[in-house]
Design an enzyme around this catalytic site. Structure first.
Site, PDB file in Angstrom:
ATOM      1  N   ARG A  64       0.858  -1.204   0.000  1.00 14.88           N
ATOM      2  CA  ARG A  64       0.000   0.000   0.000  1.00 14.88           C
ATOM      3  C   ARG A  64       0.881   1.235   0.000  1.00 14.88           C
ATOM      4  O   ARG A  64       1.738   1.382   0.871  1.00 14.88           O
ATOM      5  CB  ARG A  64      -0.924   0.037   1.220  1.00 14.88           C
ATOM      6  CG  ARG A  64      -2.082   1.049   1.064  1.00 14.88           C
ATOM      7  CD  ARG A  64      -2.901   1.253   2.339  1.00 14.88           C
ATOM      8  NE  ARG A  64      -2.134   1.951   3.334  1.00 14.88           N
ATOM      9  CZ  ARG A  64      -2.073   1.606   4.627  1.00 14.88           C
ATOM     10  NH1 ARG A  64      -2.743   0.571   5.085  1.00 14.88           N
ATOM     11  NH2 ARG A  64      -1.338   2.300   5.467  1.00 14.88           N
ATOM     12  N   GLU A  68       4.696   7.239   2.354  1.00  8.76           N
ATOM     13  CA  GLU A  68       5.539   6.043   2.442  1.00  8.76           C
ATOM     14  C   GLU A  68       4.907   4.931   1.621  1.00  8.76           C
ATOM     15  O   GLU A  68       3.750   5.027   1.197  1.00  8.76           O
ATOM     16  CB  GLU A  68       5.696   5.568   3.898  1.00  8.76           C
ATOM     17  CG  GLU A  68       4.387   5.104   4.514  1.00  8.76           C
ATOM     18  CD  GLU A  68       4.570   4.129   5.679  1.00  8.76           C
ATOM     19  OE1 GLU A  68       5.653   3.571   5.875  1.00  8.76           O
ATOM     20  OE2 GLU A  68       3.572   3.918   6.394  1.00  8.76           O
ATOM     21  N   ASN A  87       4.107   0.831   2.098  1.00 12.47           N
ATOM     22  CA  ASN A  87       4.091  -0.284   3.062  1.00 12.47           C
ATOM     23  C   ASN A  87       4.187  -1.597   2.298  1.00 12.47           C
ATOM     24  O   ASN A  87       3.388  -1.844   1.395  1.00 12.47           O
ATOM     25  CB  ASN A  87       2.784  -0.265   3.851  1.00 12.47           C
ATOM     26  CG  ASN A  87       2.575   1.056   4.564  1.00 12.47           C
ATOM     27  OD1 ASN A  87       3.143   1.291   5.603  1.00 12.47           O
ATOM     28  ND2 ASN A  87       1.771   1.931   3.968  1.00 12.47           N
ATOM     29  N   SER A 109      -2.617  -2.979   6.257  1.00  8.41           N
ATOM     30  CA  SER A 109      -3.922  -3.208   6.864  1.00  8.41           C
ATOM     31  C   SER A 109      -5.031  -2.431   6.173  1.00  8.41           C
ATOM     32  O   SER A 109      -4.782  -1.544   5.370  1.00  8.41           O
ATOM     33  CB  SER A 109      -3.883  -2.881   8.356  1.00  8.41           C
ATOM     34  OG  SER A 109      -3.287  -1.643   8.556  1.00  8.41           O
ATOM     35  N   LYS A 163      12.402   2.604   5.363  1.00  8.25           N
ATOM     36  CA  LYS A 163      12.360   4.050   5.118  1.00  8.25           C
ATOM     37  C   LYS A 163      13.642   4.515   4.414  1.00  8.25           C
ATOM     38  O   LYS A 163      13.625   5.418   3.590  1.00  8.25           O
ATOM     39  CB  LYS A 163      12.153   4.790   6.429  1.00  8.25           C
ATOM     40  CG  LYS A 163      10.874   4.356   7.159  1.00  8.25           C
ATOM     41  CD  LYS A 163       9.866   5.432   7.185  1.00  8.25           C
ATOM     42  CE  LYS A 163       8.512   5.139   7.785  1.00  8.25           C
ATOM     43  NZ  LYS A 163       7.967   3.856   7.964  1.00  8.25           N
ATOM     44  N   LYS A 178      12.238  10.442  10.742  1.00 10.89           N
ATOM     45  CA  LYS A 178      11.690   9.080  10.799  1.00 10.89           C
ATOM     46  C   LYS A 178      12.765   8.040  11.086  1.00 10.89           C
ATOM     47  O   LYS A 178      13.759   7.971  10.358  1.00 10.89           O
ATOM     48  CB  LYS A 178      11.042   8.711   9.457  1.00 10.89           C
ATOM     49  CG  LYS A 178       9.889   9.590   9.042  1.00 10.89           C
ATOM     50  CD  LYS A 178       9.197   9.008   7.813  1.00 10.89           C
ATOM     51  CE  LYS A 178       8.017   9.865   7.397  1.00 10.89           C
ATOM     52  NZ  LYS A 178       7.250   9.249   6.301  1.00 10.89           N
ATOM     53  N   GLU A 203       7.989   0.759  11.444  1.00  9.64           N
ATOM     54  CA  GLU A 203       6.692   0.729  10.784  1.00  9.64           C
ATOM     55  C   GLU A 203       5.613   0.632  11.850  1.00  9.64           C
ATOM     56  O   GLU A 203       5.855   0.096  12.913  1.00  9.64           O
ATOM     57  CB  GLU A 203       6.537  -0.556   9.945  1.00  9.64           C
ATOM     58  CG  GLU A 203       7.665  -0.874   9.040  1.00  9.64           C
ATOM     59  CD  GLU A 203       7.381  -0.452   7.634  1.00  9.64           C
ATOM     60  OE1 GLU A 203       6.248  -0.019   7.371  1.00  9.64           O
ATOM     61  OE2 GLU A 203       8.302  -0.528   6.821  1.00  9.64           O
ATOM     62  N   GLY A 204       4.433   1.078  11.495  1.00  9.92           N
ATOM     63  CA  GLY A 204       3.295   0.793  12.361  1.00  9.92           C
ATOM     64  C   GLY A 204       2.740   1.996  13.094  1.00  9.92           C
ATOM     65  O   GLY A 204       1.736   1.896  13.775  1.00  9.92           O
ATOM     66  N   ARG A 209      -7.605   7.283   5.331  1.00  5.43           N
ATOM     67  CA  ARG A 209      -7.578   7.399   6.799  1.00  5.43           C
ATOM     68  C   ARG A 209      -7.439   8.879   7.130  1.00  5.43           C
ATOM     69  O   ARG A 209      -6.662   9.578   6.494  1.00  5.43           O
ATOM     70  CB  ARG A 209      -6.378   6.649   7.389  1.00  5.43           C
ATOM     71  CG  ARG A 209      -6.494   5.133   7.292  1.00  5.43           C
ATOM     72  CD  ARG A 209      -5.172   4.485   7.659  1.00  5.43           C
ATOM     73  NE  ARG A 209      -4.126   4.969   6.776  1.00  5.43           N
ATOM     74  CZ  ARG A 209      -2.828   4.968   7.095  1.00  5.43           C
ATOM     75  NH1 ARG A 209      -2.428   4.521   8.251  1.00  5.43           N
ATOM     76  NH2 ARG A 209      -1.944   5.438   6.233  1.00  5.43           N
TER      77      ARG A 209
HETATM   78  P1  ADP Z   1       4.650   4.383   9.712  1.00  7.84           P
HETATM   79  O1  ADP Z   1       5.472   3.345   9.037  1.00  7.84           O
HETATM   80  O2  ADP Z   1       4.854   4.421  11.177  1.00  7.84           O
HETATM   81  O3  ADP Z   1       3.208   4.323   9.290  1.00  7.84           O
HETATM   82  P2  ADP Z   1       4.727   6.880   8.222  1.00  7.84           P
HETATM   83  O4  ADP Z   1       5.851   7.355   7.393  1.00  7.84           O
HETATM   84  O5  ADP Z   1       3.514   6.460   7.504  1.00  7.84           O
HETATM   85  O6  ADP Z   1       5.269   5.752   9.190  1.00  7.84           O
HETATM   86  O7  ADP Z   1       4.346   8.029   9.237  1.00  7.84           O
HETATM   87  C1  ADP Z   1       3.293   7.896  10.163  1.00  7.84           C
HETATM   88  C2  ADP Z   1       2.334   9.077  10.040  1.00  7.84           C
HETATM   89  O8  ADP Z   1       3.037  10.314  10.203  1.00  7.84           O
HETATM   90  C3  ADP Z   1       1.669   9.194   8.689  1.00  7.84           C
HETATM   91  O9  ADP Z   1       0.519   8.390   8.640  1.00  7.84           O
HETATM   92  C4  ADP Z   1       1.374  10.671   8.593  1.00  7.84           C
HETATM   93  O10 ADP Z   1       0.168  10.992   9.273  1.00  7.84           O
HETATM   94  C5  ADP Z   1       2.515  11.310   9.331  1.00  7.84           C
HETATM   95  N1  ADP Z   1       3.585  11.680   8.376  1.00  7.84           N
HETATM   96  C6  ADP Z   1       4.593  10.905   7.934  1.00  7.84           C
HETATM   97  N2  ADP Z   1       5.368  11.559   7.049  1.00  7.84           N
HETATM   98  C7  ADP Z   1       4.832  12.789   6.924  1.00  7.84           C
HETATM   99  C8  ADP Z   1       5.188  13.954   6.161  1.00  7.84           C
HETATM  100  N3  ADP Z   1       6.242  13.975   5.361  1.00  7.84           N
HETATM  101  N4  ADP Z   1       4.398  15.044   6.299  1.00  7.84           N
HETATM  102  C9  ADP Z   1       3.330  15.049   7.117  1.00  7.84           C
HETATM  103  N5  ADP Z   1       2.958  14.004   7.866  1.00  7.84           N
HETATM  104  C10 ADP Z   1       3.698  12.873   7.777  1.00  7.84           C
HETATM  105 MG    MG Z   2       2.310   4.804   7.510  1.00  2.00          MG
END
Ligand code: ADP
Ligand code: MG
Length: 487
Positions: free
Chosen positions: A124, A145, A147, A152, A314, A372, A376-377, A463
């Site tokens: 995803r 990102e 996944n 999920s 990442k 970051k 994940e998660g 979401r």
């Molecule tokens: P994870 O693997 O923990 O899901 P993500 O990269 O998806 O990591 O980051 C988790 C959440 O943080 C995302 O669902 C989003 O809401 C927020 N986020 C991540 N990267 C960004 C970004 N570049 N700008 C704004 N919000 C972000």
């Molecule tokens: Mg995410």
């Protein structure tokens, strides 16, 4: 879009009380629910969802779907490019223990020779709309990102659309909100992701074999997982699925003479579908890493294989956001342009002048970036002041190399109500919240070093979270399931 906004604004407290109850009941009836941890086993609770769908531009919705086969193909090609994978993660594995353990599994499987060279991915890609810097009110689609493991909500997203269609058909009739079947796109995520599992099962080609779903001890998001299982069973009653935790597998897995994966001395496994194994705490200890290694060494098709899993790091996503790197994996220049368009700024924090410069840039304007780690998660990222403190703390250590820095995406806010379990909209005085949306596109891919056998988009997910909150994971408690109202 405006008609929907007007509808959301026009509802009285009495309207909202009735709609809230009805939507919650519809959602529960559709399985939009979580199992409660630390409660008797049959205790369920509403999964947070929005009362209405949220407006989302059709142009960007379509673009995300169009991109998915490319996103799939890039992940696939990286996974089968050993040199690239090893170089990209060389520094990360020195400082991040979890990535190192995964890489170790990969190295051992490679050294032995892969019993199964074909991988299945149920991926995803997540995006948000990003306000253009020119102040003209336009938005671009930017990737948050990709996944590659345990993705999920493909099992629940179609049900959210059904709930939202019901509520708009019943309560929005007077608001001129348009043709619902055009506005609320059909979502086939459950069926299409299940089709990926079936494709891998058939590829393995042994009628008595099973699909092994590897799960956590306590599965909160059980109905999402079950929706996929039940969909596989409905279309292919001949396929048996079994669920096992790492703890259950420790003494129950072995390899057969041709490296078949055997569970309980009786089930030959055609496909291993991981719905756990993406976080350090998913492995109770070395014995669980031994189980992972054994499964990876087997001839079962893994979803994802260890090399697909590594591709989701990442660190890889940061490296891939560079044009020269994309060109290495994508031949058509228009495809390269399309992919480059959705990448936000991403920087590595390697020791040296480039990494130093990235850190100085982020410390100068911490509200413009996200920090970051290799996790994940949900719930692991650093924003704003916390980002500045963390960078100060790690800038003179090796640890900084296990992080990436990303430009902050700034999505628009839209009015909607978020329904939470055992909480009434009255608690918010029936006022709509400003929320922001994260748009996910599912994708299925299967292939090996020589060919890609399956490569498709596989439905979508929205979401949403309250405007101003940083993280958005629904299972992690930050967000709500939503669906798009296209305009
Ligand atoms: P994870 O693997 O923990 O899901 P993500 O990269 O998806 O990591 O980051 C988790 C959440 O943080 C995302 O669902 C989003 O809401 C927020 N986020 C991540 N990267 C960004 C970004 N570049 N700008 C704004 N919000 C972000
Ligand atoms: Mg995410």
């Amino acid at each position: 879009m405006d008609q929907l906004t007007q509808l959301v604004d026009s509802l009285t407290a009495d309207d909202l009380l009735a709609i809230e109850r009805e939507v919650k009941d519809y959602a529960l009836a559709k399985g939009i629910a979580f199992k409660l941890a630390n409660s008797p086993p049959d205790t369920v609770s509403l999964a947070p969802l929005t009362l209405f769908p949220s407006p989302f531009p059709r142009k960007h919705f379509d673009f995300g779907h169009r991109l998915q086969p490319l996103v799939n193909a890039v992940s696939h090609k990286i996974a089968y490019d050993h040199g690239f994978l090893a170089d990209s993660l060389a520094k990360t594995v020195q400082v991040d223990d979890f990535t190192a353990k995964m890489f170790d599994v990969y190295t051992q499987v490679r050294r032995e020779g892969m019993a199964q060279t074909t991988s299945l991915g149920l991926f995803r890609a997540d995006y948000m709309l990003d306000e253009r810097p020119d102040g003209g009110g336009g938005y671009d689609l930017k990737q948050v990102e990709v996944n590659n493991i345990s993705t999920s909500f493909c099992g629940l997203a179609p049900a959210v659309r059904d709930v939202h269609r019901h509520v708009l058909a019943k309560y929005g009739a007077s608001a001129d909100i348009g043709d619902l079947d055009k506005r609320l796109p059909i979502n086939r995520s459950t069926e299409l992701m299940a089709a990926g599992l079936i494709k891998a099962y058939d590829y393995y080609n042994r009628s008595s074999a099973v699909i092994l779903v590897v799960v956590e001890q306590v599965v909160v998001n059980i109905f999402d997982q079950r929706a996929i299982e039940f969909t596989v069973s409905r279309s292919r009653p001949d396929i048996r699925l079994i669920r096992r935790t790492f703890a259950q597998l420790r003494d129950a897995v072995r390899l057969g003479n041709n490296r078949e994966l055997i569970v309980d001395n009786k089930h030959e496994v055609a496909v291993v579908y991981y719905r756990t194994a993406y976080a350090p705490q998913d492995y109770a200890g070395d014995q669980d890493w031994d189980v992972r290694l054994l499964m990876e060494r087997s001839r079962a098709v893994k979803c994802p294989s260890i090399q697909y899993h590594l591709t989701g790091c990442k660190k890889i996503q940061q490296i891939v956001s560079n044009r020269q790197v994309v060109e290495k994996f994508v031949a058509d220049r228009r495809d390269v342009d399309d992919l480059m368009q959705v990448f936000a700024g991403l920087w590595g924090l390697e020791s040296g002048p480039d990494g130093d410069q990235a850190i100085d840039m982020a410390l100068g304007e911490p509200n413009r970036f996200v920090l970051k780690p290799q996790r994940e998660g949900g719930g692991y990222n650093y924003f704003g002041g916390q980002l500045a403190r963390k960078l100060d703390e790690i800038r003179h250590t090796k640890e900084r190399e296990s992080y990436i820095l990303m430009e902050l995406i700034r999505p628009p806010k839209v009015p909607n109500h978020i329904l939470a379990p055992n909480k009434s909209l009255a608690a918010n005085s029936f006022r709509p919240s400003n929320i922001t949306c994260e748009f996910g596109v599912f994708g299925t891919v299967m292939g090996n070093a020589d060919e890609i056998i399956l490569n498709s988009e596989a439905g979508h997910l929205i979401r949403s979270k309250t405007y101003g909150t940083n993280e958005g994971g629904v299972a992690a408690g930050f967000g709500a399931l939503d669906s798009p109202y296209l305009y």
